[in-house]
Design an enzyme around this catalytic site. Structure first.
Site, PDB file in Angstrom:
ATOM      1  N   CYS A  90     -23.877 -36.308 -23.857  1.00 40.11           N
ATOM      2  CA  CYS A  90     -25.118 -35.882 -23.666  1.00 40.11           C
ATOM      3  C   CYS A  90     -26.482 -34.482 -23.113  1.00 40.11           C
ATOM      4  CB  CYS A  90     -24.325 -36.147 -21.535  1.00 40.11           C
ATOM      5  SG  CYS A  90     -23.188 -37.579 -21.808  1.00 40.11           S
ATOM      6  N   HIS A  91     -25.234 -33.827 -23.318  1.00 33.57           N
ATOM      7  CA  HIS A  91     -25.415 -32.126 -23.824  1.00 33.57           C
ATOM      8  C   HIS A  91     -25.374 -31.756 -24.677  1.00 33.57           C
ATOM      9  CE1 HIS A  91     -26.793 -33.743 -19.516  1.00 33.57           C
ATOM     10  NE2 HIS A  91     -27.440 -33.976 -20.123  1.00 33.57           N
ATOM     11  N   GLY A  92     -24.583 -31.607 -25.814  1.00 34.32           N
ATOM     12  CA  GLY A  92     -24.453 -30.923 -26.475  1.00 34.32           C
ATOM     13  C   GLY A  92     -23.162 -29.850 -26.315  1.00 34.32           C
TER      14      GLY A  92
END
Length: 126
Positions: A90-92
């Site tokens: 989703c955001h790494g």
């Protein structure tokens, strides 16, 4: 309280159970996973959420964490990311084989649920 039979969990496998409506990752770590995690212990003090492998795993072969990214609550993917542990696409956020945050926006390591080993083959969550 949930009791989990560990006998069906194969070496290297990320087994998922549900506890308090959340996924709990139970991984029987390979010797290579354990070695990689311990090798990084000297740099643990420099991590965003400092912790050694021994502080996160009561028994070296078992990693037991709540399978929810500490950034925004997504479910990380096992066996992925730059450190081979877990990756939240989703955001790494990247986590290692101890569930320690190594890279990305998450503020903390994957959370450790309260647990005890009842015997060699059973763990009790909660």
């Amino acid at each position: 309280v949930v009791e989990v039979d560990l006998r069906p969990v194969k070496e290297g496998q990320n087994f998922v159970v549900k506890w308090r409506s959340k996924p709990v990752f139970i991984r029987k770590r390979t010797p290579d996973m354990i070695e990689a995690s311990r090798k990084d212990d000297p740099i643990a003090p420099s991590m965003r959420d400092p912790a050694t492998d021994a502080e996160r795993c009561k028994k070296p072969e078992w990693l037991i964490v709540i399978g929810v990214c500490t950034h925004l609550g997504c479910i990380p993917q096992p066996d992925a990311g730059n450190y081979g542990g877990y990756f939240c696409p989703c955001h790494g956020s990247h986590y290692d084989h101890s569930g320690r945050l190594r890279l990305g926006p998450a503020p903390k390591n994957l959370e450790l649920p309260p647990y005890v080993f009842i015997d060699e083959f059973t763990v009790k969550l909660g």
